[in-house]
Scaffold this motif. Sequence first.
Motif, PDB file in Angstrom:
ATOM      1  N   ALA A  50       0.841  -1.199   0.000  1.00 53.75           N
ATOM      2  CA  ALA A  50       0.000   0.000   0.000  1.00 53.75           C
ATOM      3  C   ALA A  50       0.873   1.245   0.000  1.00 53.75           C
ATOM      4  O   ALA A  50       0.492   2.294  -0.502  1.00 53.75           O
ATOM      5  CB  ALA A  50      -0.919  -0.006   1.215  1.00 53.75           C
ATOM      6  N   LEU A  51       2.085   1.107   0.571  1.00 53.82           N
ATOM      7  CA  LEU A  51       3.065   2.198   0.578  1.00 53.82           C
ATOM      8  C   LEU A  51       4.381   1.696  -0.006  1.00 53.82           C
ATOM      9  O   LEU A  51       4.614   0.490  -0.097  1.00 53.82           O
ATOM     10  CB  LEU A  51       3.302   2.705   2.002  1.00 53.82           C
ATOM     11  N   LEU A  52       5.224   2.630  -0.395  1.00 49.04           N
ATOM     12  CA  LEU A  52       6.516   2.303  -0.998  1.00 49.04           C
ATOM     13  C   LEU A  52       7.565   2.234   0.110  1.00 49.04           C
ATOM     14  O   LEU A  52       7.962   3.258   0.658  1.00 49.04           O
ATOM     15  CB  LEU A  52       6.896   3.375  -2.017  1.00 49.04           C
ATOM     16  N   SER A  53       8.010   1.033   0.435  1.00 49.62           N
ATOM     17  CA  SER A  53       8.959   0.831   1.526  1.00 49.62           C
ATOM     18  C   SER A  53      10.322   0.443   0.986  1.00 49.62           C
ATOM     19  O   SER A  53      10.422  -0.247  -0.024  1.00 49.62           O
ATOM     20  CB  SER A  53       8.465  -0.276   2.468  1.00 49.62           C
ATOM     21  N   PRO A  54      11.406   0.852   1.674  1.00 54.01           N
ATOM     22  CA  PRO A  54      12.728   0.366   1.278  1.00 54.01           C
ATOM     23  C   PRO A  54      12.912  -1.079   1.737  1.00 54.01           C
ATOM     24  O   PRO A  54      12.267  -1.516   2.696  1.00 54.01           O
ATOM     25  CB  PRO A  54      13.681   1.308   2.026  1.00 54.01           C
ATOM     26  N   LYS A  55      13.778  -1.804   1.056  1.00 52.90           N
ATOM     27  CA  LYS A  55      14.118  -3.133   1.530  1.00 52.90           C
ATOM     28  C   LYS A  55      14.875  -3.003   2.849  1.00 52.90           C
ATOM     29  O   LYS A  55      15.559  -2.008   3.077  1.00 52.90           O
ATOM     30  CB  LYS A  55      14.972  -3.861   0.491  1.00 52.90           C
ATOM     31  N   PRO A  56      14.756  -3.979   3.743  1.00 50.87           N
ATOM     32  CA  PRO A  56      15.474  -3.888   5.023  1.00 50.87           C
ATOM     33  C   PRO A  56      16.970  -3.675   4.800  1.00 50.87           C
ATOM     34  O   PRO A  56      17.565  -4.273   3.903  1.00 50.87           O
ATOM     35  CB  PRO A  56      15.200  -5.255   5.671  1.00 50.87           C
ATOM     36  N   TYR A  57      17.571  -2.810   5.598  1.00 52.68           N
ATOM     37  CA  TYR A  57      18.995  -2.529   5.436  1.00 52.68           C
ATOM     38  C   TYR A  57      19.623  -2.213   6.789  1.00 52.68           C
ATOM     39  O   TYR A  57      18.929  -1.906   7.764  1.00 52.68           O
ATOM     40  CB  TYR A  57      19.212  -1.348   4.480  1.00 52.68           C
ATOM     41  N   LYS A  58      20.948  -2.314   6.832  1.00 53.91           N
ATOM     42  CA  LYS A  58      21.709  -1.941   8.019  1.00 53.91           C
ATOM     43  C   LYS A  58      22.560  -0.730   7.684  1.00 53.91           C
ATOM     44  O   LYS A  58      23.014  -0.574   6.556  1.00 53.91           O
ATOM     45  CB  LYS A  58      22.591  -3.104   8.487  1.00 53.91           C
ATOM     46  N   ILE A  59      22.760   0.112   8.682  1.00 51.88           N
ATOM     47  CA  ILE A  59      23.486   1.356   8.471  1.00 51.88           C
ATOM     48  C   ILE A  59      24.390   1.621   9.673  1.00 51.88           C
ATOM     49  O   ILE A  59      24.089   1.168  10.786  1.00 51.88           O
ATOM     50  CB  ILE A  59      22.489   2.535   8.275  1.00 51.88           C
ATOM     51  N   CYS A  60      25.473   2.321   9.451  1.00 47.50           N
ATOM     52  CA  CYS A  60      26.360   2.730  10.544  1.00 47.50           C
ATOM     53  C   CYS A  60      26.152   4.208  10.834  1.00 47.50           C
ATOM     54  O   CYS A  60      26.357   5.039   9.941  1.00 47.50           O
ATOM     55  CB  CYS A  60      27.822   2.463  10.181  1.00 47.50           C
ATOM     56  N   ALA A  61      25.733   4.528  12.058  1.00 51.24           N
ATOM     57  CA  ALA A  61      25.575   5.921  12.478  1.00 51.24           C
ATOM     58  C   ALA A  61      26.805   6.303  13.290  1.00 51.24           C
ATOM     59  O   ALA A  61      26.908   5.963  14.469  1.00 51.24           O
ATOM     60  CB  ALA A  61      24.297   6.100  13.289  1.00 51.24           C
ATOM     61  N   VAL A  62      27.746   6.983  12.648  1.00 51.47           N
ATOM     62  CA  VAL A  62      29.016   7.324  13.279  1.00 51.47           C
ATOM     63  C   VAL A  62      28.926   8.737  13.866  1.00 51.47           C
ATOM     64  O   VAL A  62      28.672   9.690  13.130  1.00 51.47           O
ATOM     65  CB  VAL A  62      30.166   7.257  12.260  1.00 51.47           C
ATOM     66  N   PRO A  63      29.098   8.885  15.192  1.00 51.59           N
ATOM     67  CA  PRO A  63      29.007  10.229  15.790  1.00 51.59           C
ATOM     68  C   PRO A  63      29.999  11.204  15.162  1.00 51.59           C
ATOM     69  O   PRO A  63      31.162  10.864  14.918  1.00 51.59           O
ATOM     70  CB  PRO A  63      29.341   9.965  17.269  1.00 51.59           C
ATOM     71  N   ARG A  64      29.519  12.385  14.868  1.00 49.41           N
ATOM     72  CA  ARG A  64      30.397  13.429  14.332  1.00 49.41           C
ATOM     73  C   ARG A  64      31.140  14.092  15.488  1.00 49.41           C
ATOM     74  O   ARG A  64      30.603  14.211  16.591  1.00 49.41           O
ATOM     75  CB  ARG A  64      29.586  14.486  13.579  1.00 49.41           C
ATOM     76  N   LYS A  65      32.334  14.551  15.207  1.00 44.40           N
ATOM     77  CA  LYS A  65      33.092  15.272  16.220  1.00 44.40           C
ATOM     78  C   LYS A  65      32.471  16.642  16.426  1.00 44.40           C
ATOM     79  O   LYS A  65      32.142  17.337  15.469  1.00 44.40           O
ATOM     80  CB  LYS A  65      34.556  15.419  15.781  1.00 44.40           C
ATOM     81  N   SER A  66      32.322  17.021  17.671  1.00 46.41           N
ATOM     82  CA  SER A  66      31.732  18.327  17.979  1.00 46.41           C
ATOM     83  C   SER A  66      32.666  19.434  17.521  1.00 46.41           C
ATOM     84  O   SER A  66      33.877  19.382  17.717  1.00 46.41           O
ATOM     85  CB  SER A  66      31.477  18.459  19.496  1.00 46.41           C
ATOM     86  N   SER A  67      32.071  20.437  16.858  1.00 42.20           N
ATOM     87  CA  SER A  67      32.853  21.567  16.368  1.00 42.20           C
ATOM     88  C   SER A  67      33.011  22.654  17.410  1.00 42.20           C
ATOM     89  O   SER A  67      33.688  23.648  17.214  1.00 42.20           O
ATOM     90  CB  SER A  67      32.196  22.174  15.112  1.00 42.20           C
ATOM     91  N   SER A  68      32.320  22.489  18.572  1.00 43.26           N
ATOM     92  CA  SER A  68      32.381  23.504  19.623  1.00 43.26           C
ATOM     93  C   SER A  68      33.588  23.291  20.529  1.00 43.26           C
ATOM     94  O   SER A  68      34.165  22.234  20.577  1.00 43.26           O
ATOM     95  CB  SER A  68      31.106  23.466  20.462  1.00 43.26           C
TER      96      SER A  68
END
Length: 333
Positions: free
Chosen positions: A315-333
């Motif tokens: 009924a809706l357009l879904s992506p196929k299941p996937y894995k992703i890496c969320a790598v924390p960005r270094k704070s610029s402050s």
Amino acid sequence: MKKLGTGKKSMESQIEVDAQKLIEIFAREKDENFKELIDAIEYIFKFGGSPIHILFEMFPWLMKRLPGPHLKTLESTEVMISFGKKEIHKHKEQLSSHEPKDFIDYYLLHIEKEQKTDPTSIFDEDNLVHCISDLFIAGTHISALFMQWAILLLANRPDIQDKIIKEIEDVLGSSSICYEDHKQLPYTNAVFHEVMRYRFVVLIGTGRQTTKDVNIGSFFIPKETVIIPDMYAILHDPQHWETPEEFNPNHFLDKDGNFVTRKEFLVFGAGARVCLGEQLGRMQYFLFLTNLLKAFHFQLPPGVKELSEDNVVGALLSPKPYKICAVPRKSSS
């Protein structure tokens, strides 16, 4: 929706808090009734658009007598309707004409007002149940799918992620992001619009029925005709989009890099029946994604060259299941 604060600072502040919570932790909802509702919505969309669903729409009198997944879908629909009815009942017990606190309260008070002046009014509790269902569907499943597509598409395009972050840092520095900032972030705004255009999760729009004979261009549409817009065709029309089958943020930018509003961008509909949650949806998408991208660099897992951008059609357009890496960005402050 305007009376409930949509588009106002109070609503924006709440979304900002929610976005921060999303960054800190993906908490699990422990309310069993809510979980049952979410599971029901998930199953409805898993079944929708399938061959059995098409048969059910064509021969409902027959399919109701045959076993299959469509029967569980009917049960799931009842779960959603039952949830709405229970919420209406609770609100009626606590309703105050002086202090309506949410959409259901406002709607109930409007029903009461309409019944005094117009006994044939279409405002009734059955309509309210369906409105509640629509809001839950749009506010949970559709919003989640947009986020899934956005992260997938950007993980495949690290250069676009880098341009978004550079624009945010150049314009805002280390300041927190508010929704009004989208006007100063044309490239970021263009990317988010292109995500919705390129992989819009709704293949076809909501059906409407004509109340009278009407001529549109050279087409005659008789009274009581059901009209269902083909959203994919609108958003991938080569007459209006330079590279309709490619992910291209330039669809929403002029030659000087300014954001361009496109009348062909009809993901929220148009006219009197435009999505009542459009402003809320835009605010959510912008604040959630910009805050996520500021906090994390989304990249492919080791050994993966590219995530599939093929979809699972229902009924809706879904992506196929996937894995992703969320790598924390270094704070610029």
